[in-house]
Design a protein around this motif. Structure first.
Motif, short mmCIF file in Angstrom:
data_model
loop_
_atom_site.label_atom_id
_atom_site.label_comp_id
_atom_site.label_asym_id
_atom_site.label_seq_id
_atom_site.Cartn_x
_atom_site.Cartn_y
_atom_site.Cartn_z
N MET A 103 48.76 24.22 34.92
CA MET A 103 49.31 25.54 34.62
C MET A 103 49.58 26.25 35.94
SD MET A 103 45.84 27.35 33.16
CE MET A 103 44.21 26.74 33.63
N TYR A 104 50.72 26.92 36.02
CA TYR A 104 51.08 27.55 37.28
C TYR A 104 51.98 28.75 37.02
CZ TYR A 104 55.63 25.19 36.86
OH TYR A 104 56.86 24.76 36.42
N GLY A 105 52.08 29.55 38.03
CA GLY A 105 52.97 30.70 38.02
C GLY A 105 53.74 30.76 39.32
N ALA A 106 54.65 31.72 39.42
CA ALA A 106 55.49 31.85 40.60
C ALA A 106 55.41 33.28 41.11
CB ALA A 106 56.93 31.47 40.28
N GLN A 107 55.33 33.40 42.43
CA GLN A 107 55.33 34.71 43.06
C GLN A 107 55.88 34.54 44.47
OE1 GLN A 107 54.43 37.85 41.80
NE2 GLN A 107 55.45 38.49 43.68
N GLY A 108 56.88 35.35 44.80
CA GLY A 108 57.46 35.24 46.14
C GLY A 108 58.02 33.85 46.36
N GLU A 147 50.97 43.27 36.70
CA GLU A 147 50.79 43.68 35.31
C GLU A 147 51.33 42.61 34.37
OE1 GLU A 147 52.02 47.36 32.30
OE2 GLU A 147 52.51 47.43 34.44
N ALA A 148 50.55 42.29 33.37
CA ALA A 148 50.93 41.23 32.44
C ALA A 148 52.00 41.73 31.50
CB ALA A 148 49.72 40.76 31.65
N ALA A 149 52.99 40.89 31.26
CA ALA A 149 54.04 41.20 30.29
C ALA A 149 53.76 40.45 29.00
CB ALA A 149 55.40 40.80 30.84
N ALA A 154 50.73 32.69 51.48
CA ALA A 154 50.14 32.24 50.22
C ALA A 154 49.13 33.25 49.71
CB ALA A 154 49.49 30.88 50.42
N LEU A 155 48.30 33.78 50.58
CA LEU A 155 47.30 34.78 50.17
C LEU A 155 47.98 36.02 49.60
CD1 LEU A 155 44.63 34.59 52.99
CD2 LEU A 155 44.23 34.24 50.56
N ILE A 156 49.05 36.45 50.25
CA ILE A 156 49.76 37.63 49.77
C ILE A 156 50.37 37.37 48.39
CG2 ILE A 156 51.75 39.12 50.20
CD1 ILE A 156 51.18 38.80 53.20
N ASP A 157 50.99 36.20 48.23
CA ASP A 157 51.61 35.88 46.94
C ASP A 157 50.56 35.76 45.84
OD1 ASP A 157 54.12 35.91 48.01
OD2 ASP A 157 54.27 33.74 48.29
N VAL A 158 49.40 35.14 46.13
CA VAL A 158 48.35 35.02 45.13
C VAL A 158 47.82 36.40 44.75
CG1 VAL A 158 45.98 34.25 44.76
CG2 VAL A 158 47.67 32.68 45.72
N THR A 159 47.62 37.26 45.73
CA THR A 159 47.12 38.61 45.44
C THR A 159 48.10 39.38 44.56
OG1 THR A 159 45.97 38.62 47.57
CG2 THR A 159 46.31 40.74 46.50
N ARG A 160 49.36 39.24 44.86
CA ARG A 160 50.37 39.94 44.06
C ARG A 160 50.45 39.37 42.65
NH1 ARG A 160 55.78 39.59 47.24
NH2 ARG A 160 56.49 40.76 45.42
#
Length: 881
Positions: free
Chosen positions: A588-593, A867-869, A856-862
């Motif tokens: 399971m994964y997500g995307a940020q930045g 906020e969950a949709a 990577a740390l910044i993206d994980v923190t964000r």
């Protein structure tokens, strides 16, 4: 065609061992001296032929100018080029028939499609590289191995070509000399009678070969070598196919000589002799030797026309088939396990950088060469062949193509898939317009070669995304600005004596070079403005498609069986799911930045999980994103290191062993007192099995909203659940009541009858003190009674970092944040709360590329704090307005 000298490789007969010379032999025998002489003469002959050819080429061509050769090439027109290309295709078609004939004679039952592939690839390499028995056999051996062909059999097929080619050359040359001795005598330094005699002598070779095949059976010994001759029908087919192939190949060069007063029959003799000398020289492709012989035998012919014909012949019959054959070998996988495969792998690594630099350089070349004046001799050719409208349009299109190549260079450096199409189209436009705008043969040829190399290397470019992100943007912008500024400065210097006025922009004509320069600058400025705005408007981000209900239902059995309750985060509906083909594992994964972030370790089968990690890394690479693992466990650290990631300790997870959990004893006195106090205050515990009723969910939603309002926050996601009725219906719910009213709740997660934990823990603001202690104690007692082995209290961030003076920098920074960041987050208080349950602390890690840890740390923190949709497929809120 193949080398005549590389005919049937005979099997040496057993020879008696030579008697060595005795010590008393003071002088070498005459036979030894003759052998030594011939051996050294054989070694020196190729070099002498090559030197002689080089001298002839220099003598004939040193006075030529490139413009003269280009003018001859332009004068060809489409008809000779189309004829040369068609004759080349016909020649390779005949070679395919010879291949099939040789395979049948050798006893190899390969499909005609396979033999055609072998004929094309084997001969394309043998024509250009020479040494047909080596190059052709190597390719055919790999292709025909599945059909039971041994290396000796394949060598026999390759040698079959040599005999066929030799028969064809002898037959065609003999026919021309015998039937047209006058034309041959006009070119060759022989009389008509001698020419006819030589022709008959050459024809005796094929005739003798056919007669031998008709009368001799089995093996025959020739010069001490045992040979097997094909049957009569095969021999006749060899002679016919070889003769026609040689005639067709000679016509490829002849059709490119439209202005020569040389009949085809007269051209064949020099062609056959030049081809034979080129083969004897052992120079790859007979390069130089072939041309030198023809120049010597055709002294009255135009040197510029011959030079253009030589270049066209080499390009059409040698370079193009070789390029296509190399692409076929790589495309079909025939090159695997060979030296070519190693070159292919190395090129796949180097191609983005090399082709990026080449694209930028060629773009600059197209722009800079468009600034100058058209040379008078080129202008005369353009006036006669290119309409003015085409010339003016080509000049502008060439500038745009050059700019597009420079723009695509940035995308090629970043392995962008879209950049390949843009650069290939720009190369095609640039190559054609460079010729039409001013007969710029050099830039046109280089750009065309670049386009072919780019198309053949397109598999090295797999990433998607914008071109403008990353560290190369500043260097690229500076280089682009330097080229455009240099072009403007160069034009102003060239046209310094031209009065620049407004009406000059509208001036058109073959000699209107200053006007074309000004219009070119205007086009470059407009294109830069539009492209710059487009590039800067785009931002590269990673993307992940959230799994729907069907995907979640597919992984639910794996989640239920997993002993780590972190796996249940896959069921909350805010992540993408990468599943194994057989659903044996998922990630399971997500995307940020610019990060694709895996939540925890793969779930399911270990081997399948490893493969999914590599697949996720490939997905990240194609999107030009980085792979990040958040909340990884020690069990998978080696796999993360194998992925090329480095590790940062996030903190420690508290897991309480339940086998000996109780409230008795001195160590649990504080827990016992807190539990007793909660009971005295009237708190009771209740566990509601799944699914909870709609009425209960309505009450719990009111508590959740009050809790969120009191804490001034919103629902989070990714590493935490959210209040979602569709998710809560699948889990038991723990309730804490006070005098019958629900004051706190938590949804209970279980994993594989091994681990229990909670996700949401919410209470009404008036019952904060003591409620959480009571809830956890009762949940652990329930889990122990149900047979679970441990209870997971979750992560204590920045816990367990080493405070040694030599500890890594991350440990020092994290320790300071934990100590001084209490007003933002209760790091130490959270750890103290969990520590009173005497847990076993298990480290959890962040894994990321070594040069991208900060990002990577910044993206994980964000991502964690985002906020969950809500999912569109979930039921609406149960709260009534």
């Amino acid at each position: 065609m193949t080398e005549v000298g590389q005919a049937l490789r005979p099997t040496p007969a057993v020879q008696p061992a030579p008697v060595p010379l005795q010590c008393g032999d003071a002088f070498r025998t005459g036979a030894d001296m003759r052998q030594t002489f011939f051996r050294w003469a054989g070694r020196a002959a190729p070099f002498l032929l090559l030197l002689a050819a080089a001298w002839v080429l220099w003598r004939e061509f040193h006075g030529l100018r490139l413009e003269q050769v280009a003018a001859e090439a332009v004068a060809w027109g489409p008809a000779p080029l189309a004829a040369a290309a068609g004759l080349t295709a016909a020649s390779f078609g005949l070679l395919a028939l010879i291949e099939a004939l040789g395979l049948r004679w050798a006893g190899v039952k390969a499909p005609f499609r396979t033999s055609t592939l072998g004929a094309f690839c084997g001969n394309a390499f043998a024509h250009t590289l020479g040494f047909a028995l080596v190059t052709g056999t190597a390719i055919r051996a790999r292709l025909y191995a599945p059909y039971g062909a041994s290396l000796a059999t394949v060598a026999q097929v390759t040698a079959f070509y040599g005999v066929t080619f030799g028969l064809g050359m002898a037959g065609l040359g003999g026919l021309v000399l015998a039937l047209e001795p006058g034309l041959a005598a006009a070119v060759l330094p022989v009389s008509p009678a001698l020419a006819r005699g030589l022709g008959l002598l050459l024809l005796s070779g094929p005739a003798t070969y056919v007669a031998a095949c008709a009368t001799l059976r089995g093996q025959v010994t020739i010069l001490g070598h045992a040979l097997s001759l094909p049957p009569l029908r095969t021999a006749l087919a060899q002679v016919g196919l070889g003769l026609v192939d040689t005639a067709v190949t000679a016509a490829v060069a002849w059709v490119l000589l439209p202005h020569l007063a040389v009949a085809y029959q007269a051209f064949v003799g020099p062609y056959v002799l030049a081809t034979f000398v080129g083969l004897v020289s052992h120079v790859p492709g007979g390069a130089g030797v072939f041309e030198g012989v023809i120049l010597t035998l055709l002294p009255e012919a135009s040197r510029s026309a011959l030079a253009a014909a030589f270049l066209g012949y080499r390009l059409i019959y040698y370079v193009v088939p070789l390029t296509l054959a190399a692409g076929v070998l790589v495309r079909t996988g025939l090159a695997e396990g060979t030296g070519l495969a190693r070159v292919r792998r190395s090129w796949a690594i180097a191609a983005p950088a090399v082709l990026s630099v080449a694209a930028f350089a060629l773009g600059a070349l197209l722009i800079l060469t468009a600034v100058g004046r058209i040379a008078p001799e080129r202008l005369a050719v353009l006036r006669a062949t290119v309409p003015l409208l085409v010339l003016e349009t080509s000049h502008l299109l060439s500038l745009v193509a050059g700019l597009a190549l420079m723009a695509a260079a940035l995308g090629l450096m970043r392995r962008r898939r879209q950049a390949v199409g843009v650069a290939a189209l720009a190369a095609a436009v640039g190559a054609s317009t460079a010729l039409l705008r001013g007969l710029d043969l050099g830039p046109a040829l280089l750009t065309a070669v670049f386009g072919v190399a780019l198309v053949l290397s397109r598999r090295a470019f797999r990433r998607r995304g914008a071109w403008s992100d990353g560290q190369w943007i500043s260097w690229w912008s500076a280089g682009l600005l330097a080229v455009v500024t240099g072009a403007a400065a160069l034009g102003l210097w060239i046209y310094a004596d031209t009065p620049f006025e407004t009406h000059l922009l509208a001036d058109v004509g073959y000699r209107a070079d200053p006007a074309r320069f000004l219009r070119g600058l205007a086009v470059l400025g407009a294109a830069l403005l539009a492209a710059g705005a487009s590039v800067l408007a785009r931002a590269g981000t990673a993307h992940a498609d959230v799994a729907g209900d069907a995907g979640i239902d597919a992984v639910r059995p794996l989640v239920e069986a997993c002993p780590d309750t972190t796996a249940r985060l896959a069921l909350i509906g805010d992540k993408a799911l990468l599943r194994a083909p057989d659903d044996a594992a998922f990630v399971m994964y997500g995307a940020q930045g610019r990060s694709l972030i895996s939540m925890g370790d793969p779930v399911g089968d270990r081997d399948a999980g490893r493969r999914l990690l590599w697949k996720l890394k490939e997905t990240a690479d194609r999107a030009d994103a980085r792979l990040v693992i958040y909340h990884g466990t020690p069990d998978w650290l080696v796999d993360y290191l194998d992925l090329g990631l480095v590790l940062l300790k996030l903190g420690e997870e508290a897991k309480v062993p339940l086998a000996d959990f109780s409230l008795v004893g001195g160590r649990r006195r504080n827990l016992r007192q807190a539990h007793a106090r909660a009971q005295r205050d009237g708190l009771t515990f209740e566990l509601v099995c799944a699914p909870p009723s709609e009425a209960l969910l309505t009450q719990l939603e009111a508590i959740s909203e009050a809790w969120l309002l009191a804490h001034g926050g919103t629902e989070k996601g990714f590493s935490l659940g959210r209040f979602d009725p569709a998710v809560l219906r699948h889990d038991p719910v723990a309730l804490v009541r006070h005098e019958g009213r629900i004051v706190a709740f938590a949804n209970v997660w279980t994993g594989g009858r091994v681990e229990a934990s909670v996700d949401l823990m919410r209470h009404v603001p008036s019952h904060a003190g003591g409620v959480m202690d009571f809830l956890f104690i009762e949940l652990m007692r329930w889990a122990r009674a149900e047979g679970y082995q441990r209870f997971n209290l979750g992560l204590a961030p920045l816990a367990g970092l080493n405070e040694h003076p030599l500890a890594p920098l991350w440990h020092k920074v994290g320790g300071e944040v934990a100590r001084r960041g209490a007003r933002f987050y209760g790091f130490q208080g959270l750890r103290a709360f969990k520590a009173k349950f005497d847990p076993v602390w298990t480290p959890r890690y962040l894994a990321a590329p070594p040069l991208a840890l900060a990002g990577a740390l910044i993206d994980v923190t964000r991502l964690v704090g985002r906020e969950a949709a809500p999912r569109p497929s979930l039921t609406p809120s149960l709260t009534k307005p």
